[in-house]
Every structure is written in C-alpha cells, then in structure tokens.
Scaffold this motif. Sequence first.
Motif, mmCIF file in Angstrom:
data_model
loop_
_atom_site.group_PDB
_atom_site.id
_atom_site.type_symbol
_atom_site.label_atom_id
_atom_site.label_comp_id
_atom_site.label_asym_id
_atom_site.label_seq_id
_atom_site.Cartn_x
_atom_site.Cartn_y
_atom_site.Cartn_z
ATOM 1 N N SER A 100 0.857 -1.187 0.000
ATOM 2 C CA SER A 100 0.000 0.000 0.000
ATOM 3 C C SER A 100 0.894 1.239 0.000
ATOM 4 O O SER A 100 2.087 1.172 0.309
ATOM 5 N N ASN A 101 0.300 2.386 -0.321
ATOM 6 C CA ASN A 101 1.051 3.647 -0.311
ATOM 7 C C ASN A 101 1.056 4.278 1.075
ATOM 8 O O ASN A 101 1.504 5.400 1.242
ATOM 9 N N ARG A 102 0.569 3.522 2.057
ATOM 10 C CA ARG A 102 0.509 4.079 3.413
ATOM 11 C C ARG A 102 1.705 3.669 4.264
ATOM 12 O O ARG A 102 1.833 4.092 5.402
ATOM 13 N N ASN A 103 2.565 2.803 3.699
ATOM 14 C CA ASN A 103 3.743 2.359 4.457
ATOM 15 C C ASN A 103 5.010 2.598 3.656
ATOM 16 O O ASN A 103 5.013 2.432 2.435
ATOM 17 N N CYS A 104 6.087 2.937 4.362
ATOM 18 C CA CYS A 104 7.375 3.153 3.694
ATOM 19 C C CYS A 104 7.830 1.839 3.061
ATOM 20 O O CYS A 104 7.800 0.792 3.715
ATOM 21 N N PHE A 105 8.233 1.895 1.800
ATOM 22 C CA PHE A 105 8.609 0.663 1.085
ATOM 23 C C PHE A 105 9.793 -0.034 1.729
ATOM 24 O O PHE A 105 9.938 -1.248 1.652
#
Length: 328
Positions: free
Chosen positions: A14-19
């Motif tokens: 998701s784009n809500r967590n740092c990759f």
Amino acid sequence: MPQVYNPFSTFNFSNRNCFLTGQPLTSEEEKIQVFPQWLMSSFYLQDKPFKMLDEHVSTYKDLKLPCSAAINNDYLEPLEQEVAAAFDKGYERIKALDDLKLFQWAGKLLYGIIFNEIQAGIRQQHAQGEEFSMSQAIIHKFTHLHLMLQSINLPLVFDEFKPFSLEIFKVNNAEDVFGYRDEINTLTFSLRVNDFGLIMCLQDNGANGRYHKEVLEKIAGQTLHPIQFEEVNGRFFYSNYLFNRLPEYNLLPVNDTLYLEAMPLRGISSKPLFDHWVNKTYGQVLENFWKNWGFLLLEIIKNPEQPMSYLFDAEGNFVPADKISLPV
C-alpha cells in the motif's frame, strides 16, 4: 536489535507504508521517484513512455515509491547524490564507486519497478474479483532483494560475498543516449549512458560474472562500440535466464549487526548452475538487443555454430571499436 521488514510476508504494497521500513506514513503524498529526478532531468525522461508488464504504458515520472521523508533524507538522498556525481564524471568515477553502492542504487530502482508492477497486478486481479498470486520462486528472489536493500538503512553486512555480478565498460556512446533495460524475473539490470555501460545481475552471487570469465578477460580495459556493449549485455541477460539456482541466505544477528551469509550455490543439486546454452535462443535475445541496427535472427544465426559477433573475429580475437563498420 535492528528489525528487518518483509513486505512479502503480508503482501503489503500500500502507499501508506514506507517501502523500505514498513513504517506508517503521514500521508499518501510521502513518495519518491523510482527513476531519480536527476536522472530524469539529465535525459528528459519525465514524460517518456514506460511500458509495464501488463502492456499498459506509464511514464517515467509516474513511477513512484512510498517512502518516509526521514529515510529519504538520511539514506536515499545521500546515495543518489553520490551516484549522480559519479555519473556526471563518467566511466572512471563510476568504476571507482563502491560497487555495493551501485548495487543499492540499481536495486532500489529495480525494486521500485517491481513495487509498481505488483500494485498494478493487485489492482487488476481485485477488479476481476480474484486473489493476487505470484510464483514462490519469484517471491523468494524479490524478498531477498528487498532484504538486501535494507543494507541502505540498517547495519546489514554481506558476509564475505557479493550477491551480484557487476560489469562496467567504457563505451563510445552517442550524446544524450539513454539505454535502459531490465528483466525483473531474473533481476537483471543494464544502463548505457554518457561514456559507459553497466550490467548487473542482482541475485546470482557473482555466478554470471564467472560464467563469462573468458569473454570478460578478452575485452578487459577496451573501449566498446555500442553494438559491442549490447552484445555483452545480450550474453548476460541470456545467461542469467539460464541460471537455475535460487540462492539461499542466512541472516545472523551479532550484537547490533546483521550478517547475511550466502549458502553454497551448488547446494544439493548435482546439475550445473546454468542450463544448456542454445545459440538460436541467444540469437533471439541478440536480435532484440541489436534492434537499433536492424539485424534479423536469420542473419545472426546464419552459422548456427557461431552466431554473429561484433566483439570477436572468426579466430576469437577482440575487434577494436574503431574497426567496426556497420551496414547503413
């Protein structure tokens, strides 16, 4: 003890967590470019098309990664600045750069593409009401690549091995050329810009470099014509496709450091590390890599025993770049 993050254990893309760390982000706007801004600006890439595996076309600037501002400022930006400065100075500086940094840099870029491909795949499957699935072998490779990328922000040490093959060549490139290729299933990466070309197999523990030892010894220190570099490139992309091991690693925490150790590639299998080289298949790879020059497969493998080569003459001697004449 440092905590490693594995997005593949929960399939969290998701784009809500740092990759890189998995930490929750303050907003979905916390992102970085997959192709760094300095590279896109140097080669006017922003709006150029970038073709994804599912055939849909994105642009270079559309490819982004969710990343915490702190990770970007403390670790990724300094890495980008160092690599950008080396690119700017060309072959000698790239050659002098710590190859682990080049691995981290190329790995982040390749992983960024993988991340975007997975996101697109998940969206597509969900739209069709299906669960997203990937082969275990691919998950195995991607998980290890992601683990190794954490050497950027964690005290993670490669214990007496390099997880990659890296070759850098001086190349007579035309100005403003941006020759980029990747093959994410085999984790192969190549870039031909400025006055150099580099090829990296990111998860082979150096096996492809050893496989091509004889070729590499013959061309060591030579300046290559672009068609020669693409020939070397074709050889590496094809051999990495033939590479039939899934490297295994052990992670050993010692005090505050994580040591990553490679298991022997021979492992329990008695078969060779590489499947059988087939000239016809290699010819198809070369046809693709030589697109700019318009050679067809039939010409390339006219002699099936000895496919066409611009690197070596019939006796196997290196052909200097300035002796190469190409059909107009």
